[in-house]
Design a protein around this motif. Sequence first.
Motif, PDB file in Angstrom:
ATOM      1  N   GLU A 116       0.882  -1.320  -0.085  1.00 51.79           N
ATOM      2  CA  GLU A 116      -0.140   0.211   0.127  1.00 51.79           C
ATOM      3  C   GLU A 116       0.951   1.231  -0.072  1.00 51.79           C
ATOM      4  O   GLU A 116       0.530   2.321  -0.697  1.00 51.79           O
ATOM      5  CB  GLU A 116      -0.811   0.047   1.077  1.00 51.79           C
ATOM      6  CG  GLU A 116      -1.766   1.229   1.395  1.00 51.79           C
ATOM      7  CD  GLU A 116      -2.917   1.325   0.305  1.00 51.79           C
ATOM      8  OE1 GLU A 116      -3.785   2.199   0.202  1.00 51.79           O
ATOM      9  OE2 GLU A 116      -3.278   0.347  -0.152  1.00 51.79           O
ATOM     10  N   LYS A 117       1.926   1.305   0.795  1.00 51.76           N
ATOM     11  CA  LYS A 117       2.744   2.590   1.015  1.00 51.76           C
ATOM     12  C   LYS A 117       3.688   2.850  -0.365  1.00 51.76           C
ATOM     13  O   LYS A 117       3.515   3.885  -0.803  1.00 51.76           O
ATOM     14  CB  LYS A 117       3.826   2.231   2.024  1.00 51.76           C
ATOM     15  CG  LYS A 117       4.795   3.220   2.093  1.00 51.76           C
ATOM     16  CD  LYS A 117       5.821   2.953   3.216  1.00 51.76           C
ATOM     17  CE  LYS A 117       6.750   4.153   3.497  1.00 51.76           C
ATOM     18  NZ  LYS A 117       7.755   3.870   4.684  1.00 51.76           N
ATOM     19  N   LYS A 118       3.954   1.614  -0.926  1.00 53.40           N
ATOM     20  CA  LYS A 118       4.698   1.947  -2.355  1.00 53.40           C
ATOM     21  C   LYS A 118       3.901   2.305  -3.343  1.00 53.40           C
ATOM     22  O   LYS A 118       4.160   3.113  -4.257  1.00 53.40           O
ATOM     23  CB  LYS A 118       5.556   0.552  -2.644  1.00 53.40           C
ATOM     24  CG  LYS A 118       6.551   0.226  -1.844  1.00 53.40           C
ATOM     25  CD  LYS A 118       7.336  -1.018  -2.300  1.00 53.40           C
ATOM     26  CE  LYS A 118       8.743  -1.194  -1.438  1.00 53.40           C
ATOM     27  NZ  LYS A 118       9.594  -2.132  -1.729  1.00 53.40           N
TER      28      LYS A 118
ATOM     29  N   ILE B 183      -6.869  12.428  -8.207  1.00 51.13           N
ATOM     30  CA  ILE B 183      -6.274  10.985  -8.125  1.00 51.13           C
ATOM     31  C   ILE B 183      -6.588  10.377  -6.682  1.00 51.13           C
ATOM     32  O   ILE B 183      -7.036   9.092  -6.691  1.00 51.13           O
ATOM     33  CB  ILE B 183      -4.878  10.961  -8.583  1.00 51.13           C
ATOM     34  CG1 ILE B 183      -4.445   9.680  -9.027  1.00 51.13           C
ATOM     35  CG2 ILE B 183      -3.942  11.613  -7.370  1.00 51.13           C
ATOM     36  CD1 ILE B 183      -5.073   9.071 -10.042  1.00 51.13           C
ATOM     37  N   LEU B 184      -6.296  11.030  -5.813  1.00 49.26           N
ATOM     38  CA  LEU B 184      -6.790  10.448  -4.491  1.00 49.26           C
ATOM     39  C   LEU B 184      -8.358   9.853  -4.245  1.00 49.26           C
ATOM     40  O   LEU B 184      -8.425   9.088  -3.702  1.00 49.26           O
ATOM     41  CB  LEU B 184      -6.312  11.436  -3.227  1.00 49.26           C
ATOM     42  CG  LEU B 184      -6.791  10.741  -1.799  1.00 49.26           C
ATOM     43  CD1 LEU B 184      -5.787   9.564  -1.639  1.00 49.26           C
ATOM     44  CD2 LEU B 184      -6.231  11.730  -0.727  1.00 49.26           C
ATOM     45  N   SER B 185      -8.979  10.775  -4.767  1.00 43.92           N
ATOM     46  CA  SER B 185     -10.413  10.756  -4.842  1.00 43.92           C
ATOM     47  C   SER B 185     -10.977   9.597  -5.586  1.00 43.92           C
ATOM     48  O   SER B 185     -11.766   8.589  -5.238  1.00 43.92           O
ATOM     49  CB  SER B 185     -11.280  11.917  -5.345  1.00 43.92           C
ATOM     50  OG  SER B 185     -12.685  11.691  -5.182  1.00 43.92           O
ATOM     51  N   VAL B 186     -10.161   9.129  -6.755  1.00 47.77           N
ATOM     52  CA  VAL B 186     -10.300   8.124  -7.668  1.00 47.77           C
ATOM     53  C   VAL B 186      -9.994   6.924  -6.714  1.00 47.77           C
ATOM     54  O   VAL B 186     -10.675   5.799  -6.813  1.00 47.77           O
ATOM     55  CB  VAL B 186      -9.650   8.222  -8.935  1.00 47.77           C
ATOM     56  CG1 VAL B 186      -9.616   6.903  -9.676  1.00 47.77           C
ATOM     57  CG2 VAL B 186     -10.273   9.427  -9.752  1.00 47.77           C
TER      58      VAL B 186
ATOM     59  N   THR C 171       0.595   9.643  -4.451  1.00 47.93           N
ATOM     60  CA  THR C 171       0.884  10.752  -3.934  1.00 47.93           C
ATOM     61  C   THR C 171       1.816  11.816  -4.949  1.00 47.93           C
ATOM     62  O   THR C 171       1.974  13.114  -5.077  1.00 47.93           O
ATOM     63  CB  THR C 171       1.961  10.632  -2.550  1.00 47.93           C
ATOM     64  OG1 THR C 171       1.255   9.924  -1.805  1.00 47.93           O
ATOM     65  CG2 THR C 171       2.450  11.965  -2.041  1.00 47.93           C
ATOM     66  N   LYS C 172       2.658  11.095  -5.804  1.00 48.11           N
ATOM     67  CA  LYS C 172       3.518  11.558  -6.868  1.00 48.11           C
ATOM     68  C   LYS C 172       2.717  12.357  -7.800  1.00 48.11           C
ATOM     69  O   LYS C 172       3.282  13.405  -8.412  1.00 48.11           O
ATOM     70  CB  LYS C 172       4.287  10.378  -7.507  1.00 48.11           C
ATOM     71  CG  LYS C 172       5.226  10.804  -8.444  1.00 48.11           C
ATOM     72  CD  LYS C 172       6.135   9.634  -9.157  1.00 48.11           C
ATOM     73  CE  LYS C 172       6.744  10.085 -10.152  1.00 48.11           C
ATOM     74  NZ  LYS C 172       7.615   9.092 -11.118  1.00 48.11           N
ATOM     75  N   ASN C 173       1.504  12.174  -8.135  1.00 49.95           N
ATOM     76  CA  ASN C 173       0.541  12.647  -9.076  1.00 49.95           C
ATOM     77  C   ASN C 173      -0.508  13.651  -8.817  1.00 49.95           C
ATOM     78  O   ASN C 173      -1.402  13.972  -9.414  1.00 49.95           O
ATOM     79  CB  ASN C 173       0.136  11.625  -9.950  1.00 49.95           C
ATOM     80  CG  ASN C 173       1.018  10.796 -10.862  1.00 49.95           C
ATOM     81  OD1 ASN C 173       1.943  11.249 -11.701  1.00 49.95           O
ATOM     82  ND2 ASN C 173       1.157   9.472 -10.405  1.00 49.95           N
ATOM     83  N   LYS C 174      -0.508  13.850  -7.223  1.00 47.97           N
ATOM     84  CA  LYS C 174      -1.594  14.745  -6.855  1.00 47.97           C
ATOM     85  C   LYS C 174      -1.797  16.083  -7.309  1.00 47.97           C
ATOM     86  O   LYS C 174      -2.694  16.589  -7.342  1.00 47.97           O
ATOM     87  CB  LYS C 174      -1.420  14.777  -5.250  1.00 47.97           C
ATOM     88  CG  LYS C 174      -1.832  13.620  -4.603  1.00 47.97           C
ATOM     89  CD  LYS C 174      -1.745  13.587  -2.786  1.00 47.97           C
ATOM     90  CE  LYS C 174      -2.538  14.442  -2.454  1.00 47.97           C
ATOM     91  NZ  LYS C 174      -2.369  14.594  -0.847  1.00 47.97           N
TER      92      LYS C 174
END
Length: 385
Positions: A341-343, A359-362, A350-353
């Motif tokens: 999960e972390k990776k 992206i997080l909502s997706v 996180t890299k593409n926020k």
Amino acid sequence: MLQFLRRKLFYLYSFQNPSLKSISQLSNSTNQPSFKVSYLINSCGPSKEAALKVAQKINFETAEKPDCVLAFFRNHDLTKTHISNIITKCPQLLVYNPDKTLKPKFEFFLGLGISAPDLAKTLHLNPYILARSLENQIIPTFDFLKSVLHPNEGIIVALRQLPFLIQFNVPKVLEPNVKTLRNHGVPGSRISTLSMTNPRTLGIKSDRFSGIVTAVKEMGFDPSGSLFIAAVIAMAVLSKSTWAGKLEVYRSLGWTDDEILSAFKKQPWYMTTSEQKVRRVMDFFVNRLDQKPSFLSKHPNFLLLSLEKRIRPRCSVLQVLMSKGILRKDLKLSTVLPLTEKKFMEKYVTKNKESVPEILSVYQGKTRVTGLDIGSQESDAVQKL
């Protein structure tokens, strides 16, 4: 004369009303259980519901025996929580003679160098140890465990596994099963692993265990490898009828017998997946990711992953990132789904926020992604949008 008539009338009235009981019967049916329940709640600490259940399983008319048992437990560093759990799970201990049945067992464990806190923790989880015979069950099972555990594994490890193996007969079941493994070339370190990770497997009937080990070896598993033990466990937890039913499920989904065997040799645990989950995962990969059924036979690990918590959310993220040209369309699912999960969060969310705010909502499923056809036939590459 008057007293005689009263007794006569009471007798006749009671006879005509069978639901009524004599005063003595009422006393015996209410006072005695209420005494036990009150005693259990006040001295052991279980809930009233638990105390009622325990009271039905044991019989004592005075507090003499239970007091002695509870005093013994307290003197051996068992807390009220420990005692409550022990008595709730194994009520018969409350009427044991502590000097004759409990003390020798405590002395045995403590004499091995096991600390009082470690012993208390073990008994809290599985008090049934104390209900077993010291000479006929506990000592033989403990000696058996020490004989199969790896040299760098100590007494505490053996104690942790003892509750799971103590119910089995050592000379008739455990020892023959270990002998079977050794005769098939399974190294001691693998037998030790089996004893620690799935000790109940060693407790199945010896003839069935021997048949499973033989079948696993004939499938082509290397007895010295970790997958050999995994295959033995997977077959042991399924009955013959259940195993046959699993085969039919995969055949009905388009797998050949060779594909079923090939998948089993890669990941034996996939055979323990429920039919409902298998069909849901297969439907997702075939109808949403545009893969053929044989794709999952090449990646049976995917059948162990959660569709809702891992597969679908991650594929949604990949879909969005590819649609925006951030990821290559030939990205392989086999490199993404197994990530921790972390990776995964670090590399794809996180890299593409900043570039993809949603992206997080997706990933959390709050923003729905339609048309998850992000695969290609006979490939684990994500090519088709």
